[in-house]
Motif scaffolding. Structure first.
Motif, PDB file in Angstrom:
ATOM      1  N   TRP A  16       0.802  -1.226   0.000  1.00  0.00           N
ATOM      2  CA  TRP A  16       0.000   0.000   0.000  1.00  0.00           C
ATOM      3  C   TRP A  16       0.833   1.274   0.000  1.00  0.00           C
ATOM      4  CZ3 TRP A  16      -5.244   0.705  -0.435  1.00  0.00           C
ATOM      5  CH2 TRP A  16      -6.036  -0.437  -0.395  1.00  0.00           C
ATOM      6  N   PHE A  17       2.074   1.212   0.480  1.00  0.00           N
ATOM      7  CA  PHE A  17       2.891   2.430   0.609  1.00  0.00           C
ATOM      8  C   PHE A  17       4.156   2.345  -0.231  1.00  0.00           C
ATOM      9  CE2 PHE A  17       0.316   2.478   4.436  1.00  0.00           C
ATOM     10  CZ  PHE A  17      -0.048   3.808   4.538  1.00  0.00           C
ATOM     11  N   PRO A  18       4.457   3.409  -1.012  1.00  0.00           N
ATOM     12  CA  PRO A  18       5.706   3.456  -1.767  1.00  0.00           C
ATOM     13  C   PRO A  18       6.922   3.408  -0.842  1.00  0.00           C
ATOM     14  CG  PRO A  18       4.165   5.141  -2.518  1.00  0.00           C
ATOM     15  CD  PRO A  18       3.604   4.576  -1.254  1.00  0.00           C
ATOM     16  N   ILE A  19       8.053   3.013  -1.388  1.00  0.00           N
ATOM     17  CA  ILE A  19       9.271   2.817  -0.605  1.00  0.00           C
ATOM     18  C   ILE A  19       9.665   4.069   0.167  1.00  0.00           C
ATOM     19  CG2 ILE A  19      11.765   2.427  -0.799  1.00  0.00           C
ATOM     20  CD1 ILE A  19      11.180   0.493  -3.084  1.00  0.00           C
ATOM     21  N   LYS A  20       9.531   5.235  -0.439  1.00  0.00           N
ATOM     22  CA  LYS A  20      10.014   6.455   0.201  1.00  0.00           C
ATOM     23  C   LYS A  20       9.220   6.837   1.446  1.00  0.00           C
ATOM     24  CE  LYS A  20       7.402   9.712  -2.709  1.00  0.00           C
ATOM     25  NZ  LYS A  20       7.530  10.848  -3.648  1.00  0.00           N
ATOM     26  N   ARG A  21       8.038   6.245   1.621  1.00  0.00           N
ATOM     27  CA  ARG A  21       7.241   6.516   2.818  1.00  0.00           C
ATOM     28  C   ARG A  21       7.229   5.348   3.797  1.00  0.00           C
ATOM     29  NH1 ARG A  21       3.293  10.547   2.591  1.00  0.00           N
ATOM     30  NH2 ARG A  21       2.762   9.845   4.710  1.00  0.00           N
ATOM     31  N   ARG A  22       7.916   4.267   3.437  1.00  0.00           N
ATOM     32  CA  ARG A  22       7.730   3.016   4.179  1.00  0.00           C
ATOM     33  C   ARG A  22       8.303   3.042   5.590  1.00  0.00           C
ATOM     34  NH1 ARG A  22       8.452  -1.498  -0.017  1.00  0.00           N
ATOM     35  NH2 ARG A  22       6.830  -0.261  -0.992  1.00  0.00           N
ATOM     36  N   ALA A  23       9.485   3.618   5.770  1.00  0.00           N
ATOM     37  CA  ALA A  23      10.099   3.618   7.106  1.00  0.00           C
ATOM     38  C   ALA A  23       9.247   4.405   8.093  1.00  0.00           C
ATOM     39  CB  ALA A  23      11.516   4.193   7.052  1.00  0.00           C
ATOM     40  N   GLN A  24       8.693   5.542   7.640  1.00  0.00           N
ATOM     41  CA  GLN A  24       7.849   6.338   8.534  1.00  0.00           C
ATOM     42  C   GLN A  24       6.574   5.585   8.907  1.00  0.00           C
ATOM     43  OE1 GLN A  24       7.337  10.628   7.550  1.00  0.00           O
ATOM     44  NE2 GLN A  24       8.791  10.258   5.911  1.00  0.00           N
ATOM     45  N   VAL A  25       5.982   4.915   7.918  1.00  0.00           N
ATOM     46  CA  VAL A  25       4.758   4.158   8.180  1.00  0.00           C
ATOM     47  C   VAL A  25       5.048   2.999   9.126  1.00  0.00           C
ATOM     48  CG1 VAL A  25       3.002   2.683   7.132  1.00  0.00           C
ATOM     49  CG2 VAL A  25       3.652   4.809   6.024  1.00  0.00           C
ATOM     50  N   ILE A  26       6.144   2.297   8.874  1.00  0.00           N
ATOM     51  CA  ILE A  26       6.536   1.194   9.757  1.00  0.00           C
ATOM     52  C   ILE A  26       6.813   1.723  11.159  1.00  0.00           C
ATOM     53  CG2 ILE A  26       8.308  -0.551  10.213  1.00  0.00           C
ATOM     54  CD1 ILE A  26       8.535  -0.942   7.185  1.00  0.00           C
ATOM     55  N   ALA A  27       7.381   2.925  11.231  1.00  0.00           N
ATOM     56  CA  ALA A  27       7.661   3.519  12.540  1.00  0.00           C
ATOM     57  C   ALA A  27       6.373   3.767  13.310  1.00  0.00           C
ATOM     58  CB  ALA A  27       8.425   4.833  12.370  1.00  0.00           C
ATOM     59  N   PHE A  28       5.361   4.312  12.625  1.00  0.00           N
ATOM     60  CA  PHE A  28       4.080   4.537  13.302  1.00  0.00           C
ATOM     61  C   PHE A  28       3.459   3.215  13.728  1.00  0.00           C
ATOM     62  CE2 PHE A  28       4.128   8.797  11.314  1.00  0.00           C
ATOM     63  CZ  PHE A  28       3.755   9.552  12.415  1.00  0.00           C
ATOM     64  N   PHE A  29       3.528   2.221  12.843  1.00  0.00           N
ATOM     65  CA  PHE A  29       3.015   0.893  13.187  1.00  0.00           C
ATOM     66  C   PHE A  29       3.737   0.336  14.416  1.00  0.00           C
ATOM     67  CE2 PHE A  29       3.982  -3.737  12.263  1.00  0.00           C
ATOM     68  CZ  PHE A  29       2.824  -4.224  12.861  1.00  0.00           C
ATOM     69  N   MET A  30       5.062   0.400  14.398  1.00  0.00           N
ATOM     70  CA  MET A  30       5.843  -0.180  15.492  1.00  0.00           C
ATOM     71  C   MET A  30       5.824   0.685  16.744  1.00  0.00           C
ATOM     72  SD  MET A  30       9.045  -2.001  13.585  1.00  0.00           S
ATOM     73  CE  MET A  30       9.327  -2.990  15.044  1.00  0.00           C
ATOM     74  N   ALA A  31       5.423   1.946  16.589  1.00  0.00           N
ATOM     75  CA  ALA A  31       5.287   2.801  17.774  1.00  0.00           C
ATOM     76  C   ALA A  31       4.210   2.251  18.702  1.00  0.00           C
ATOM     77  CB  ALA A  31       4.933   4.222  17.361  1.00  0.00           C
ATOM     78  N   ALA A  32       3.348   1.396  18.160  1.00  0.00           N
ATOM     79  CA  ALA A  32       2.318   0.784  19.001  1.00  0.00           C
ATOM     80  C   ALA A  32       2.923  -0.078  20.098  1.00  0.00           C
ATOM     81  CB  ALA A  32       1.372  -0.055  18.142  1.00  0.00           C
ATOM     82  N   ALA A  33       4.154  -0.585  19.873  1.00  0.00           N
ATOM     83  CA  ALA A  33       4.801  -1.411  20.902  1.00  0.00           C
ATOM     84  C   ALA A  33       5.139  -0.582  22.140  1.00  0.00           C
ATOM     85  CB  ALA A  33       6.041  -2.095  20.335  1.00  0.00           C
ATOM     86  N   PRO A  34       5.899   0.512  21.992  1.00  0.00           N
ATOM     87  CA  PRO A  34       6.139   1.334  23.189  1.00  0.00           C
ATOM     88  C   PRO A  34       4.872   2.007  23.722  1.00  0.00           C
ATOM     89  CG  PRO A  34       7.110   2.384  21.246  1.00  0.00           C
ATOM     90  CD  PRO A  34       6.733   0.984  20.858  1.00  0.00           C
TER      91      PRO A  34
END
Length: 431
Positions: free
Chosen positions: A132-150
């Motif tokens: 769903w997300f182009p490569i240039k936006r992927r790290a930020q999106v993954i960061a928001f997703f993984m921010a759910a852990a903390p």
């Protein structure tokens, strides 16, 4: 297509998908770490030693390891909507069964089955985001997703402390009540997932025709550009040396993450605090790591650099673990936990942005699952080693130093991937 179409499309996708995957991971991560809070009273109720608890807590990751790859391959075939919903309902049912634990054998079996039930969730979400997300936006999106852990640690810590203090409500012990609430949340989320998700951009009904076409074309162009170098078959995804190396890297970061989240309540308890106080203090490092993770991922996307963002974060977390093993006062212990949490959380988004640079199609499904399943064995090793060394030595120091050593190995191996890449590029340029 113009930049306005791109911005509007990405904004719509972000608001539609990111809050959902964050909430889903919030529930999933709380399901993984609530055992650390349950242990504050459960271990005494059931007579579990530190070693028994450490092994049982880690058994989750053995089940996860054995079934993560087939789970992600099935997800690719039946679609994320059905399979992610199945995963959530399954782990909700097993979580409810945790209320009935009475023996160490039952504890081991249910933790193992919980890992089997949840296998494929994390790597499936990572795969889903890549469609769903182009490569240039992927790290930020993954960061928001993984921010759910903390976030789960930050909000879940005081929540767990409060639930444990409700001992006797509905005739249940505090830790039983926590497992029950976790179960209900997972099952309801699974049902919602079935009706909410769209498997692919082509199936969405909330983007207009122009926006949908821009997204499909952009993702197709990226896949085409990768076609000459990207691995595409399941077997190639599993045997790529970079996948295996990243799995070991993730092993070290997982050992750090789950050692923190499973053992930090008992580490803080060693300073003589109540269950309620532990819940709120344990939320401090998690809260700060959320900000650090998002800013670090944004910087990684802006600079288009992944390797050193992973390496430096791993080493920062390593210093936190070393400090935690050396301090004897609560303020310094909290500072050390902040360092460890910030480092561990910050290294993960850029780390998970690396595989999509060389994996595609079935290889991505298998490769991401391999990295996640092998790497998550660190979630067994870290807590189990800490439990054994804590019982053997009488304190946490040596155990924390061991986890710090794993993070050094992760940093070195991440750097080795980049060195190998540069050597290959240089060799091709001279050919």
């Amino acid at each position: 297509m113009n930049s306005t179409t791109e911005q509007v499309t990405l904004r719509k996708i972000s608001w539609r998908i990111v809050p959902f995957v964050m909430f889903a991971y919030f529930i999933a991560f709380f399901d993984r770490i609530n055992i650390g809070f349950a242990a504050l009273t459960m271990n005494q109720d059931l007579g579990f030693s530190s070693t028994v608890f450490g092994i049982g807590a880690g058994m989750f990751f053995i089940g996860y390891f054995l079934t993560d790859i087939p789970s992600n391959v099935i997800l690719l075939k039946v679609g994320p909507r059905i399979w992610l919903a199945r995963i959530m309902v399954s782990w909700g049912i097993i979580a409810a069964c945790m209320m009935l634990v009475e023996t160490s054998t039952g504890f081991y079996i249910l933790r193992f089955l919980l890992g089997v039930a949840e296998a494929g969730f994390f790597s499936g979400i990572i795969l889903y985001l890549s469609t769903w997300f182009p490569i240039k936006r992927r790290a930020q999106v993954i960061a928001f997703f993984m921010a759910a852990a903390p976030i789960s640690s930050m909000l879940g810590s005081p929540l767990a402390g409060t639930i444990l203090s409700m001992h006797g409500a509905f005739g249940l012990k505090g830790w039983q009540l926590m497992f029950m609430l976790d179960s209900v949340a997972a099952v309801l989320l699974g049902i919602f997932t079935f009706f909410y998700l769209n498997d692919r951009p082509e199936k969405n009904r909330w983007l207009n025709k122009e926006e949908t076409q821009w997204l499909i074309t952009t993702l197709a162009d990226e896949n085409q550009n990768k076609a000459g170098q990207a691995k595409t078959s399941i077997w190639k995804g599993l045997t790529d040396i970079r996948v295996l190396t990243l799995a070991v890297v993730y092993f070290g970061t997982s050992a750090g993450l789950y050692s923190l989240n499973i053992w930090s309540p008992q580490f803080i308890k060693s300073f003589g605090l109540s269950t309620f106080q532990i819940g709120f203090i344990n939320a401090i490092p998690a809260a700060l790591s959320i900000v650090a993770m998002i800013l670090w991922a944004k910087h990684s996307d802006k600079t288009k650099e992944r390797t050193w963002h992973v390496v430096s974060a791993c080493l920062f977390a390593c210093l936190g673990f070393v400090l935690a093993g050396s301090v004897h006062s609560l303020p310094l212990a909290i500072f050390a936990l902040v360092m460890a949490n910030v480092g561990i959380s910050s290294c993960k988004p850029p780390l998970w942005s690396i595989p999509s640079l060389f994996l595609n199609g079935p290889a991505a499904a298998a490769g991401l699952a391999a990295i996640n399943s092998i790497g998550n064995l660190g979630g067994f090793a870290g807590p189990a080693v800490i439990g054994w060394l804590k019982e053997t030595t009488g304190d946490f120091s040596l155990a924390l130093y061991c986890v710090a050593g794993m993070l050094v190995v992760s940093a070195v191996l991440t750097l080795s991937i980049e060195i190998s890449r540069k050597r290959k590029a240089m060799k091709n340029a001279l050919a």
